[in-house]
Design a protein around this motif. Structure first.
Motif, short mmCIF file in Angstrom:
data_model
loop_
_atom_site.label_atom_id
_atom_site.label_comp_id
_atom_site.label_asym_id
_atom_site.label_seq_id
_atom_site.Cartn_x
_atom_site.Cartn_y
_atom_site.Cartn_z
N VAL A 219 0.66 -1.22 0.01
CA VAL A 219 -0.04 -0.10 0.09
C VAL A 219 0.83 1.20 0.04
N SER A 220 0.60 2.07 -0.92
CA SER A 220 1.09 3.62 -0.92
C SER A 220 -0.09 4.46 -0.01
N LEU A 221 0.89 4.84 1.33
CA LEU A 221 -0.10 5.62 2.28
C LEU A 221 0.55 7.03 2.13
N THR A 222 -0.32 8.13 1.91
CA THR A 222 -0.06 9.53 1.77
C THR A 222 -0.87 10.09 3.21
N ARG A 223 0.07 10.98 3.79
CA ARG A 223 -0.53 11.78 4.88
C ARG A 223 -1.12 13.19 4.52
N TYR A 224 -1.84 13.56 5.31
CA TYR A 224 -2.09 14.90 4.95
C TYR A 224 -2.75 15.59 6.19
N ARG A 225 -2.42 16.88 6.24
CA ARG A 225 -2.94 17.96 7.38
C ARG A 225 -3.70 18.69 7.11
N GLY A 226 -4.46 19.49 8.05
CA GLY A 226 -5.51 20.50 7.75
C GLY A 226 -5.95 21.10 9.00
N ARG A 227 -7.09 21.80 8.97
CA ARG A 227 -7.80 22.27 10.18
C ARG A 227 -9.10 22.52 9.93
N TYR A 228 -9.86 22.29 10.80
CA TYR A 228 -11.54 22.28 10.81
C TYR A 228 -11.80 23.43 11.56
N ARG A 229 -12.43 24.56 11.11
CA ARG A 229 -12.79 25.79 11.71
C ARG A 229 -14.12 25.55 12.32
N LEU A 230 -14.40 25.24 13.72
CA LEU A 230 -15.49 25.02 14.25
C LEU A 230 -16.12 26.22 14.80
N ARG A 231 -17.30 26.35 14.24
CA ARG A 231 -17.98 27.73 15.08
C ARG A 231 -18.99 27.38 15.87
N THR A 232 -18.70 27.87 17.12
CA THR A 232 -19.84 27.70 18.25
C THR A 232 -20.48 28.81 18.46
N ASP A 233 -21.38 28.98 19.47
CA ASP A 233 -22.06 30.09 19.95
C ASP A 233 -21.12 31.17 20.46
N GLU A 234 -20.10 30.66 21.05
CA GLU A 234 -19.36 31.61 21.89
C GLU A 234 -17.96 32.03 20.96
N ALA A 235 -17.55 31.03 20.37
CA ALA A 235 -16.32 31.50 19.35
C ALA A 235 -16.15 30.56 18.30
N SER A 236 -14.99 30.88 17.61
CA SER A 236 -14.60 30.26 16.67
C SER A 236 -13.32 29.53 16.87
N VAL A 237 -13.32 28.10 16.74
CA VAL A 237 -12.14 27.10 17.19
C VAL A 237 -11.48 26.64 16.03
N ASP A 238 -10.17 26.48 15.78
CA ASP A 238 -9.42 25.68 15.00
C ASP A 238 -9.35 24.37 15.27
N VAL A 239 -9.68 23.29 15.01
CA VAL A 239 -9.19 21.94 15.25
C VAL A 239 -8.32 21.20 14.45
N PRO A 240 -7.07 21.17 14.63
CA PRO A 240 -6.08 20.42 13.59
C PRO A 240 -6.50 19.11 13.27
N VAL A 241 -6.39 18.44 12.33
CA VAL A 241 -7.03 17.22 11.79
C VAL A 241 -5.77 16.84 10.81
N ALA A 242 -5.71 15.21 10.84
CA ALA A 242 -4.84 14.56 9.81
C ALA A 242 -5.63 13.64 9.30
#
Length: 198
Positions: free
Chosen positions: A124-147
């Motif tokens: 298997v050829s496995l390729t990795r990725y990274r990014g962020r999910y910007r979660l918007r709540t009632d109080e704030a905006s939060v960046d959640v790092p994802v892989a």
């Protein structure tokens, strides 16, 4: 249109994952053929419920997919999969990034590619990725790092794609009231799911 067979995946219901989608489609087209896909998509329902109960935030935190590909017309017997492997892998990478973007993930970067073997011995050829999910709540905006992780390989002369995405940091560190989560455990389980697909 021929119906590509469904991929075989490990028993995910035992892990409290739920199937959220199953689809058959023309995945992409090469100069001389169409590539048909049968895809299964799952999410970690237990994690989703646990975070929702703690925070009120309802979101798919982890997903896993597996795809079986079939060619129309079939590949010539003497040609084999090697002749189209590069094209399939490139198209699969583009489609995976598009899927991540459709899920709201931003600033996606492709990381290193490495090799492993499936439980049946396929490489298997496995390729990795990274990014962020910007979660918007009632109080704030939060960046959640994802892989993310994408595997591409051939099994019995047919292509398989599998992979998914998970929070790269404990959710407790990025989301108020969220439970502690284990990014390393998430990564290891995702690799195991890819390796167990056929």
């Amino acid at each position: 249109m021929p119906r590509p067979p469904a991929p075989s995946v490990p028993p995910l219901d035992e892990r409290e994952w739920e199937r959220t989608d199953e689809r058959e489609e023309v995945r992409f087209e090469l100069p001389t053929m169409r590539v048909l896909a049968h895809t299964l998509v799952y999410e970690d329902a237990a994690l989703r419920a646990r975070v929702r109960d703690c925070t009120g935030v309802d979101h798919t935190w982890r997903f896993f997919f597996a795809t079986a590909l079939e060619f129309e017309p079939p590949l010539p017997p003497l040609t084999g999969t090697a002749s189209v492997y590069g094209s399939v892998r490139s198209e699969a990478r583009d489609a995976f990034v598009d899927d991540l973007r459709d899920r709201g993930i931003e600033a996606i970067e492709r990381g290193r590619t490495e090799r492993t073997r499936t439980e049946t011995g396929d490489r298997v050829s496995l390729t990795r990725y990274r990014g962020r999910y910007r979660l918007r709540t009632d109080e704030a905006s939060v960046d959640v790092p994802v892989a993310g992780l994408l595997g591409v390989w051939t099994h019995d002369g047919d292509f398989r794609l599998a992979g998914g995405c998970y929070p790269e940091q404990s959710l407790a560190a990025t989301l108020d009231g969220a439970p502690e989560t284990d990014p390393n455990g998430f990564r290891d389980e995702l690799v195991d799911l890819v390796r167990g697909t056929r």
